[in-house]
Structure formats: C-alpha cells, structure tokens
Scaffold this motif. Sequence first.
Motif, PDB file in Angstrom:
ATOM      1  N   ILE A   1       0.843  -1.198   0.000  1.00 21.76           N
ATOM      2  CA  ILE A   1       0.000   0.000   0.000  1.00 21.76           C
ATOM      3  C   ILE A   1       0.881   1.252   0.000  1.00 21.76           C
ATOM      4  N   HIS A   2       0.634   2.124  -0.953  1.00 26.37           N
ATOM      5  CA  HIS A   2       1.245   3.443  -0.989  1.00 26.37           C
ATOM      6  C   HIS A   2       0.113   4.457  -0.874  1.00 26.37           C
ATOM      7  N   SER A   3       0.485   5.738  -0.791  1.00 26.74           N
ATOM      8  CA  SER A   3      -0.557   6.753  -0.755  1.00 26.74           C
ATOM      9  C   SER A   3      -0.079   7.986  -1.501  1.00 26.74           C
TER      10      SER A   3
ATOM     11  N   LEU B   1       4.156  13.246  -2.673  1.00 30.13           N
ATOM     12  CA  LEU B   1       4.781  12.420  -1.653  1.00 30.13           C
ATOM     13  C   LEU B   1       4.028  11.101  -1.534  1.00 30.13           C
ATOM     14  N   CYS B   2       4.707  10.116  -0.953  1.00 30.30           N
ATOM     15  CA  CYS B   2       4.012   8.896  -0.559  1.00 30.30           C
ATOM     16  C   CYS B   2       3.677   9.056   0.916  1.00 30.30           C
ATOM     17  N   ALA B   3       2.404   8.872   1.263  1.00 34.24           N
ATOM     18  CA  ALA B   3       1.974   9.135   2.633  1.00 34.24           C
ATOM     19  C   ALA B   3       1.575   7.859   3.369  1.00 34.24           C
ATOM     20  N   GLU B   4       2.114   6.727   2.924  1.00 36.03           N
ATOM     21  CA  GLU B   4       1.825   5.471   3.617  1.00 36.03           C
ATOM     22  C   GLU B   4       3.146   4.742   3.739  1.00 36.03           C
ATOM     23  N   TYR B   5       3.530   4.386   4.960  1.00 33.51           N
ATOM     24  CA  TYR B   5       4.834   3.767   5.134  1.00 33.51           C
ATOM     25  C   TYR B   5       4.911   2.482   4.312  1.00 33.51           C
ATOM     26  N   CYS B   6       5.895   2.423   3.381  1.00 32.54           N
ATOM     27  CA  CYS B   6       5.919   1.307   2.434  1.00 32.54           C
ATOM     28  C   CYS B   6       7.299   0.670   2.356  1.00 32.54           C
ATOM     29  N   GLY B   7       8.077   0.807   3.406  1.00 28.85           N
ATOM     30  CA  GLY B   7       9.381   0.140   3.421  1.00 28.85           C
ATOM     31  C   GLY B   7      10.530   1.125   3.526  1.00 28.85           C
TER      32      GLY B   7
ATOM     33  N   GLN C   1      12.680   2.762   1.679  1.00 30.89           N
ATOM     34  CA  GLN C   1      12.862   4.027   0.949  1.00 30.89           C
ATOM     35  C   GLN C   1      11.584   4.853   0.885  1.00 30.89           C
ATOM     36  N   HIS C   2      10.642   4.571   1.780  1.00 29.58           N
ATOM     37  CA  HIS C   2       9.359   5.278   1.763  1.00 29.58           C
ATOM     38  C   HIS C   2       9.520   6.792   1.662  1.00 29.58           C
ATOM     39  N   SER C   3      10.449   7.321   2.462  1.00 32.64           N
ATOM     40  CA  SER C   3      10.577   8.782   2.491  1.00 32.64           C
ATOM     41  C   SER C   3      11.247   9.335   1.240  1.00 32.64           C
ATOM     42  N   ASP C   4      11.803   8.439   0.404  1.00 34.79           N
ATOM     43  CA  ASP C   4      12.383   8.894  -0.875  1.00 34.79           C
ATOM     44  C   ASP C   4      11.400   8.735  -2.026  1.00 34.79           C
ATOM     45  N   MET C   5      10.195   8.284  -1.725  1.00 36.90           N
ATOM     46  CA  MET C   5       9.231   8.030  -2.799  1.00 36.90           C
ATOM     47  C   MET C   5       8.561   9.352  -3.173  1.00 36.90           C
ATOM     48  N   LEU C   6       9.379  10.210  -3.764  1.00 33.80           N
ATOM     49  CA  LEU C   6       8.936  11.568  -4.066  1.00 33.80           C
ATOM     50  C   LEU C   6       8.827  11.745  -5.561  1.00 33.80           C
TER      51      LEU C   6
END
Length: 323
Positions: free
Chosen positions: A141-143, A176-182, A184-189
């Motif tokens: 799940i991503h957001s 941004l991705c607003a669902e913790y997805c592993g 590199q979540h915070s790099d999913m920009l």
Amino acid sequence: MHDSLFFQVPNSTFAPTVDGLYYFIFWISVFFLTLITSLMIIFVVKYRRVEGVEAQPSPGHNTLLELGWSILPAFLVLIIFGWGFAGYVDMRSPPEEAYEINVTASMWQWNFRYPTGAVSGELHIPAQKPVKLIMQSKDVIHSLFIPAFRVKQDVVPGRYTGVWFEALEPGTFDILCAEYCGQQHSDMLSKVVVHNNDPSKTDLNNDPNFETWLEDASDPIKDNEPLYESGKRITEMLGCVNCHSSDGSKKVGPSFKGSFGTTRNLQGGKTVTVDENYIRQSILDPNSQVAQGFDPKMPSFKGTIKDEWIDAVIAYFKHLKKE
Ligand code: CUA
C-alpha cells in the motif's frame, strides 16, 4: 502567495474548502482550549481550600447552562459534518469529462501513463482542467499525496483507487508517498508539473503547454535528431536522472557517464562488462545485477519502457562515453 505554517500554497479547486474547514476547526479548538483552561485555573484559585473556611454543599445543577453546553457544541459538530461531507462528496465525484491518467505505484517510485501511451516519472497535467487518476500498486500500500492540491489517496495492490482534482495555476508541486511502504518510503517523491493549458500562450519559463509536452512524451524518438538525444529525453521522462547523473558524480545509482564498455564489479563478487545487454537487463530486471557499492533500490521498467526506447538509452550511454 507563500506556504503558510500548516499548508503549502493552495493550487486546486478543493483547496478553499479544505483550508476553510481546517481553520474553522482549528480556531474552534483554540477558543475552547483557552476558555476551558482559563476557567479551570480561575476556579482552582478561587475555590481552593482556605484555613478556617468550611466547605459549602454543592448548590445543585443549572439546567440552562447544561443544556447550553450540550446543544451549542452539537450544532458546531453538525456544521463541521455538513461542510466536510459536502467537500468529501465533491472529491469523490470526478466530472465525466475529466482527463484520465493511469498511475502505478511501486517500491519506491511513481509511474504515470497517459491515454496517448506516453509515460513519465513526474505527473504532467494541464491547468484549469479536471484530471482523474486511476491508481494501482505493484506491491504494497502506498498513498499519493499532493499537498498543494489538498488530495491524498491510498494506492492498494489488487484493486484500483481513484482521485481527481483541478489545478489552478501552472507550476511545479510536490508529490509524496503518505503510507509507510518500506525502507525508501521517504524517498518516494515526485513532482506534479502543471502546464499552461492555453495553446496560444507560451509559458514564461519556456515551459511547453500540456499538448506540446504530451506530444513529445508520447513519441520521444524524433526522426530529425541523433538517437542519443532521444535517449537523453527518455531518461529525463522516466525519472532515471533522479538517481543517475550524467556527469560522473555518484547519486543513488552509478553515473551514466563513462560507464559504457567498462568492467563493473557486482554485488556477490561477479564482474560484468557494461554493454548493450547489461544496460537492457538493468532496466528490465535491475536487482539481478546490482553494482558494488550501491543498494538494490531501482524499480523495474518492464512494461513501462518500449524496446526502441532502450535502444535510444543505450545510444545515450555510448554518446556519454565519447564526451
Ligand atoms: Cu510508497 Cu511510502
């Protein structure tokens, strides 16, 4: 307009409702927090136990006051509900004429596909036109979160989810991705590029209008230019350049420059020559041969990139070798 304490500059038709309701709830909360805390402090001081003063029996209850503090807040809550519900219904009801773009989320990148067959790593949309995203996930799940548009929607594996919006002004805004997805979540920009929607106007900063951009992106290989130029365009279009430099500097992945024809050490001790097949396999199945000193972070471009585009990218590698 500037970013405020809580929000980025609003740039969608939803923004006034979302911001208005947010500040309405915020100021109600500030009002009651102040009122209740002040009364508490005043009462604690005023009715504290004093030596020699007898405690008085409770005077009973005050019907009017009790009805008041029950009924008034009920109305406030109903206003918040009505306001929020109207906004929610609006956000869940895309207009029929909305321009549809398919979105695929994967660990850890966004991929956007347009009706013409164009693909991109950044979302390109026309200004002042409703746009509907039809989203799916390849893995977890991503957001999708676009703060400037005030929209956020989960992207779930095994089903489609959707979101729509209408951007107001041309410009570039965060995704941004607003669902913790592993990891590199915070790099999913990514970015959303809002193009001028008026074909008669050229943007101030030389930005093409949406139709022009779409034409280029739908057919990135141009007959009247060297193949490597097309390859360069494709690496920009697909967002490769976010992780790979073309000047030799190390980013998330190895640089494109000067790599063609060299011998590369892989994780696990093997070595490989950077040739056509290595590049092709690195694009389609990147984690099968990860360069030493780098993490296996690259997503597969299988199904996104066309075979002719890979040829162009390879030509670009060869060109960078010569430069
Ligand atoms: Cu994708 Cu967090």
